[in-house]
Design a protein around this motif. Structure first.
Motif, PDB file in Angstrom:
ATOM      1  N   PRO A 130       0.803  -1.211   0.000  1.00 32.64           N
ATOM      2  CA  PRO A 130       0.000   0.000   0.000  1.00 32.64           C
ATOM      3  C   PRO A 130       0.846   1.277   0.000  1.00 32.64           C
ATOM      4  O   PRO A 130       1.904   1.318   0.626  1.00 32.64           O
ATOM      5  CB  PRO A 130      -0.782  -0.094   1.322  1.00 32.64           C
ATOM      6  CG  PRO A 130       0.066  -0.944   2.200  1.00 32.64           C
ATOM      7  CD  PRO A 130       0.751  -1.918   1.305  1.00 32.64           C
ATOM      8  N   SER A 131       0.370   2.277  -0.726  1.00 34.01           N
ATOM      9  CA  SER A 131       1.050   3.573  -0.751  1.00 34.01           C
ATOM     10  C   SER A 131       0.936   4.260   0.595  1.00 34.01           C
ATOM     11  O   SER A 131       1.821   5.001   0.998  1.00 34.01           O
ATOM     12  CB  SER A 131       0.406   4.497  -1.786  1.00 34.01           C
ATOM     13  OG  SER A 131       0.741   4.119  -3.074  1.00 34.01           O
ATOM     14  N   GLU A 132      -0.186   4.050   1.228  1.00 31.50           N
ATOM     15  CA  GLU A 132      -0.427   4.727   2.503  1.00 31.50           C
ATOM     16  C   GLU A 132      -0.954   3.740   3.542  1.00 31.50           C
ATOM     17  O   GLU A 132      -1.846   2.942   3.238  1.00 31.50           O
ATOM     18  CB  GLU A 132      -1.500   5.829   2.339  1.00 31.50           C
ATOM     19  CG  GLU A 132      -1.087   6.973   1.422  1.00 31.50           C
ATOM     20  CD  GLU A 132      -0.080   7.930   2.062  1.00 31.50           C
ATOM     21  OE1 GLU A 132       0.141   7.841   3.287  1.00 31.50           O
ATOM     22  OE2 GLU A 132       0.482   8.750   1.320  1.00 31.50           O
ATOM     23  N   VAL A 133      -0.388   3.811   4.725  1.00 31.87           N
ATOM     24  CA  VAL A 133      -0.968   3.126   5.884  1.00 31.87           C
ATOM     25  C   VAL A 133      -1.322   4.251   6.861  1.00 31.87           C
ATOM     26  O   VAL A 133      -0.444   4.824   7.509  1.00 31.87           O
ATOM     27  CB  VAL A 133       0.012   2.129   6.530  1.00 31.87           C
ATOM     28  CG1 VAL A 133      -0.627   1.463   7.745  1.00 31.87           C
ATOM     29  CG2 VAL A 133       0.458   1.082   5.519  1.00 31.87           C
ATOM     30  N   LEU A 134      -2.583   4.597   6.894  1.00 31.58           N
ATOM     31  CA  LEU A 134      -3.007   5.723   7.722  1.00 31.58           C
ATOM     32  C   LEU A 134      -3.473   5.218   9.083  1.00 31.58           C
ATOM     33  O   LEU A 134      -4.377   4.374   9.161  1.00 31.58           O
ATOM     34  CB  LEU A 134      -4.141   6.497   7.035  1.00 31.58           C
ATOM     35  CG  LEU A 134      -3.796   7.150   5.692  1.00 31.58           C
ATOM     36  CD1 LEU A 134      -5.007   7.879   5.129  1.00 31.58           C
ATOM     37  CD2 LEU A 134      -2.623   8.123   5.837  1.00 31.58           C
ATOM     38  N   LEU A 135      -2.836   5.730  10.124  1.00 36.64           N
ATOM     39  CA  LEU A 135      -3.248   5.368  11.481  1.00 36.64           C
ATOM     40  C   LEU A 135      -4.288   6.380  11.953  1.00 36.64           C
ATOM     41  O   LEU A 135      -4.018   7.583  11.983  1.00 36.64           O
ATOM     42  CB  LEU A 135      -2.033   5.383  12.412  1.00 36.64           C
ATOM     43  CG  LEU A 135      -2.342   5.224  13.907  1.00 36.64           C
ATOM     44  CD1 LEU A 135      -2.991   3.872  14.198  1.00 36.64           C
ATOM     45  CD2 LEU A 135      -1.060   5.375  14.734  1.00 36.64           C
ATOM     46  N   VAL A 136      -5.460   5.867  12.300  1.00 39.76           N
ATOM     47  CA  VAL A 136      -6.534   6.752  12.749  1.00 39.76           C
ATOM     48  C   VAL A 136      -6.491   6.822  14.274  1.00 39.76           C
ATOM     49  O   VAL A 136      -6.445   5.797  14.957  1.00 39.76           O
ATOM     50  CB  VAL A 136      -7.911   6.240  12.263  1.00 39.76           C
ATOM     51  CG1 VAL A 136      -9.008   7.217  12.656  1.00 39.76           C
ATOM     52  CG2 VAL A 136      -7.895   6.058  10.742  1.00 39.76           C
ATOM     53  N   LEU A 137      -6.466   8.047  14.794  1.00 36.75           N
ATOM     54  CA  LEU A 137      -6.429   8.262  16.248  1.00 36.75           C
ATOM     55  C   LEU A 137      -7.596   9.154  16.638  1.00 36.75           C
ATOM     56  O   LEU A 137      -7.903  10.122  15.935  1.00 36.75           O
ATOM     57  CB  LEU A 137      -5.121   8.943  16.648  1.00 36.75           C
ATOM     58  CG  LEU A 137      -3.827   8.174  16.374  1.00 36.75           C
ATOM     59  CD1 LEU A 137      -2.614   9.069  16.663  1.00 36.75           C
ATOM     60  CD2 LEU A 137      -3.745   6.897  17.206  1.00 36.75           C
TER      61      LEU A 137
END
Ligand SMILES: Nc1nc2c(ncn2[C@@H]2O[C@H](COP(=O)(O)OP(=O)(O)OP(=O)(O)O)[C@@H](O)[C@H]2O)c(=O)[nH]1
Length: 391
Positions: free
Chosen positions: A303-310
């Protein structure tokens, strides 16, 4: 290729049920119609889904020749409207301003007690212990250097320093979203349960669809009851197809099917929703690692982005979660949600200052338009506006 063509490339141990939702063009007077196909492949075999050409062409066709009805067009406009960050930060700003005014009202002189109280005030404003100590040390030197004595003068120096810190921290960090040069871009959303992963996917996918990108969602949170339905509801709302798996089925199978569908149908952006909770954290991290392996096997570099949601309302807890995820997986950026519902917006500083993770998006509400790219200047204005304008 037929609807029930079977892909034999990947052996799986569990049957996968894939439900594909796709929009149809409708007459202006009709409600948007969603067709649902349920495919039941043979156990032990992964399947390939054929989305009708219309489904994958939806976003581009809309740009060229509108196919959707009035309501959908309204939805798209809503997607494009920028939310107001300053109003999303109202609670944080008010609490911070109150706290600051209270602190300054007690001002007598610049001595060690003053700096102790300052450190405490900063910690209680969620700037993080490490940052609070660092800031206080720097301020101690600066106040001495400038020989500041009066309340207004000292307050101004501290405020300037804080603002400079918020603006400067993270400038070298990469806050851009990255896309594959060729083929589908995969964006993985990770984070503990309830932080707002699914909602963020709903908002982001609507945004990219409105920009004319072909978008697909994969509901890889097969663990929590209702998680898939929630993503499907977002897909319906935004007229975006969703690949889903059976409850408790292997999330990796859903990811695999999502990736294969994205490749076959020429999708631009595939969002993968992941579980926020498994039996334990080790399982969760292993599951994420497995998903990433599956994605990069079919799409090298993704994946281009692994976004961590907080969730900003959890304050210091969010910081702990960021540490945990950062140590176990390659997080490319943070989405800080629920800023609208909290006085703990200050948490953004330690995320950037202590963890050096770029905050890419901030969530300021539950509606599709309540997400915006993080902008340090706008954030600072939203946070300190009352105090700075008062000077
Ligand atoms: N006020 C506010 N609420 C939000 C925001 N983002 C998400 N929410 C709400 O937070 C709740 C949880 O969001 P979800 O998207 O279900 O969270 P999740 O991380 O997918 O949760 P799991 O599927 O349990 O892992 C929902 O009620 C959302 O509407 C935000 O920016 N502001």
């Amino acid at each position: 290729m037929g609807l029930f063509d079977i892909f034999k490339r990947k052996p799986t141990t569990q049957p996968v049920e894939v439900v594909t939702l796709y929009p149809q063009p409708v007459a202006a007077s009709q409600e948007p119609r969603i067709q649902v196909e349920t495919l039941q492949p043979h156990p032990g075999q992964a399947i390939k889904i054929d989305l009708p050409a219309l489904a994958v062409e939806t976003s581009k066709q809309e740009v060229a020749q509108p196919l959707v009805d009035e309501k959908s067009q309204l939805d798209t406009k809503e997607t494009l409207a920028e939310p107001d960050l300053a109003s999303g930060l109202t609670k944080t700003r008010h609490t911070w301003t109150e706290r600051w005014n209270r602190f300054m009202a007690n001002f007598r002189q610049v001595d060690e007690d003053f700096f102790d109280d300052l450190e405490e005030t900063l910690i209680s404003a969620d700037v993080g212990a490490q940052t609070a100590v660092q800031l206080t040390d720097e301020l101690r030197d600066e106040v001495k250097l400038k020989n500041a004595k009066g309340q207004a003068e000292v307050s101004q120096i501290i405020m300037d320093k804080l603002i400079a810190l918020y603006q400067a921290q993270g400038v070298t960090e990469d806050t851009d979203m990255h896309f594959a040069k060729q083929g589908p871009t995969v964006i993985l959303l990770v984070g503990v349960n309830g932080v707002g992963k699914t909602t963020t996917i709903g908002k982001l996918s609507a945004r990219y669809r409105a920009e004319g990108k072909k978008v697909l969602l994969a509901a890889a949170d097969t663990f929590r009851a209702g998680a898939t339905e929630q993503l499907v509801a977002w897909g319906e709302r935004n007229q975006i197809p969703v690949v889903t798996g059976k409850a408790k089925s292997d999330p990796a199978s859903v990811v695999y099917d999502g990736v294969e569908t994205a490749i076959d149908q020429g999708v631009d952006v595939l969002f993968v929703d992941t579980a926020g909770r498994l039996q334990n954290n080790v399982n969760l991290m292993q599951e994420l690692a497995k998903m990433k392996r599956i994605i990069s096997r079919s799409l090298p570099g993704q994946p281009s982005e692994v976004l961590l949601v907080l969730d900003a309302t959890t304050g210091q807890n969010a910081l702990q979660q960021a540490r945990l995820f950062k140590d176990s997986t390659d997080v490319t950026g943070i989405v800080l949600t629920k800023l609208d519902g909290t006085a703990k917006g200050g948490i953004i500083l330690p995320i950037r200052n202590e963890l050096h993770l770029p905050v890419k998006w901030v969530g300021v509400g539950e509606q599709v338009s309540d997400l915006q790219p993080f902008d340090a200047d706008a954030f600072v204005k939203g946070l300190f506006g009352d105090l700075v304008e008062g000077h």
